[in-house]
Scaffold this active site. Structure first.
Site, PDB file in Angstrom:
ATOM      1  N   CYS A 134      17.243 -26.312  19.874  1.00  0.00           N
ATOM      2  CA  CYS A 134      15.939 -26.805  20.322  1.00  0.00           C
ATOM      3  C   CYS A 134      16.111 -28.068  21.159  1.00  0.00           C
ATOM      4  O   CYS A 134      16.335 -29.156  20.613  1.00  0.00           O
ATOM      5  CB  CYS A 134      15.055 -27.076  19.097  1.00  0.00           C
ATOM      6  SG  CYS A 134      13.472 -27.793  19.545  1.00  0.00           S
ATOM      7  N   CYS A 137      13.534 -30.804  20.556  1.00  0.00           N
ATOM      8  CA  CYS A 137      13.680 -31.510  19.270  1.00  0.00           C
ATOM      9  C   CYS A 137      14.850 -32.501  19.347  1.00  0.00           C
ATOM     10  O   CYS A 137      14.747 -33.612  18.841  1.00  0.00           O
ATOM     11  CB  CYS A 137      13.983 -30.546  18.125  1.00  0.00           C
ATOM     12  SG  CYS A 137      12.977 -29.077  18.078  1.00  0.00           S
ATOM     13  N   ASP A 138      15.953 -32.084  19.924  1.00  0.00           N
ATOM     14  CA  ASP A 138      17.201 -32.848  19.797  1.00  0.00           C
ATOM     15  C   ASP A 138      17.695 -33.479  21.090  1.00  0.00           C
ATOM     16  O   ASP A 138      18.662 -34.247  21.060  1.00  0.00           O
ATOM     17  CB  ASP A 138      18.315 -31.912  19.265  1.00  0.00           C
ATOM     18  CG  ASP A 138      17.961 -31.325  17.916  1.00  0.00           C
ATOM     19  OD1 ASP A 138      17.199 -31.972  17.176  1.00  0.00           O
ATOM     20  OD2 ASP A 138      18.435 -30.214  17.611  1.00  0.00           O
TER      21      ASP A 138
END
Ligand code: NAP
Length: 308
Positions: A134, A137-138
């Site tokens: 992701c 997200c990261d």
């Protein structure tokens, strides 16, 4: 006695919350069971720019919250709980969770899909230590660093574009010489600078730093020459497709060879009163617009079933 809902919705992504909105707005009692937070995969997308009505694009999490609010406004309830077992064959359907058993006269299955793994030996061990599924997200953990993105679909190009705004260098690795995503993305990504394409290439190995235990690079094999080369990178984002979240349905409903529920455009499954909406259904195009369309159809079909 536990409430017997008109409609239980399993999964709070765009399909689930659209079914909930349509069902609740039609006067049905609706409970959505969502394992984490609303939105499913959509909520991990930074900018969605192909959902109609948002000419500037929309953040996936924001859209997810709005979909939930829209359903709640008409009385749909949500419980944060993960389905662990399903009983779907009788007139009263049961969804077992760690928080209890929920009962409904109809069930809309909208559990979606999750990112597919590449299947490399140390992939699991390196998850969160350089391996990610992701980018939104990261990605921030890799600000100013070199990363790779594996895959050639829409997710991979969207990840590449997002990461090119954060990272120093983004290497897109795809196993064919043509992207699955529209090729215009290749020019767009290359024009943005920082991004390069290693086409016809596959990741052979994830290299681990001996001291930190984190990813330190990749061994990448060129398909045509068979030659391997090493890429030093701190992160790799795997965007190689989806696996449907249908493990609980094995032996309960017919699934195709990819594990998707074989329901038609009317979302009706082989079991009366059970509907499959969104990415878990076998279908030609998995998009937010097709998921919400499924959700609306499933609710209409559930209403029809309840009125019989
Ligand atoms: P996808 O379209 O299935 O693409 C997966 C990519 O990974 C393909 O390029 C595939 O290569 C590659 N791949 C698969 N297995 C691999 C392996 N073992 N090793 C190396 N490469 C591998 O998946 P997706 O990009 O996640 O998209 C899923 C669905 O969501 C699609 O319908 C997509 O259109 C949709 N989506 C839409 C948006 C948007 O609208 N903004 C954003 C993201 C996703 P091949 O091409 O060679 O098969």
């Amino acid at each position: 006695m536990e409430e017997l809902y008109d409609m239980l919705v399993v999964g709070g992504g765009p399909a689930g919350y659209t079914a909930a909105l349509y069902g609740a707005r039609a006067g049905l009692t609706v409970l959505v069971l969502e394992k984490l937070s609303p939105g499913g995969q959509m909520a991990t997308t930074d900018v969605i720019d192909n959902y109609p009505g948002f000419p500037e694009g929309v953040n996936g999490f924001d859209l997810a919250m709005k979909m939930k609010e829209g359903a709640s406004r008409f009385g749909a309830q949500t419980v944060s709980a993960q389905a662990a077992k399903l009983e779907l064959s009788g007139p009263v359907k049961r969804v077992h969770t760690a928080k209890g058993v929920y009962e409904g006269k109809t069930v809309v299955l909208a559990t979606g899909a999750r990112p597919r793994q590449l299947g490399l030996p140390n992939e699991r061990a390196l998850r969160g230590k350089g391996v990610s599924y992701c980018a939104t997200c990261d990605g921030m953990f890799y600000r100013g660093k070199t990363v790779a993105v594996v895959g050639g679909g829409n997710t991979a190009v969207a990840d590449g574009l997002y990461l090119s705004r954060l990272c120093q260098r983004v290497v897109m690795i795809h196993r064919r010489d043509q992207l699955r995503a529209p090729m215009l993305w290749k020019d767009r990504l290359e024009t943005a600078g920082k991004t390069e394409f290693w086409m016809n290439c596959q990741v052979q190995e994830l290299l681990t730093h001996p001291e930190s235990g984190r990813l330190r690079g990749l061994i990448v094999r060129e398909n045509t020459s068979g030659r391997c080369r090493e890429l030093d990178c701190e992160g790799v984002f795997l965007a190689v497709g989806q696996t449907p979240e249908t493990e609980l349905l094995k032996g309960i409903l017919p699934l195709d060879k990819g594990g998707y529920v074989t329901a038609g455009e009317d979302t009706c499954t082989a079991l009366p009163g059970v509907f499959a909406a969104g990415d878990l259904r076998a279908k030609p195009l998995r998009q937010i617009v097709t998921a919400v369309a499924d959700g609306a159809t499933a609710a209409a079909k559930a209403e029809e079933y309840l009125s019989q």
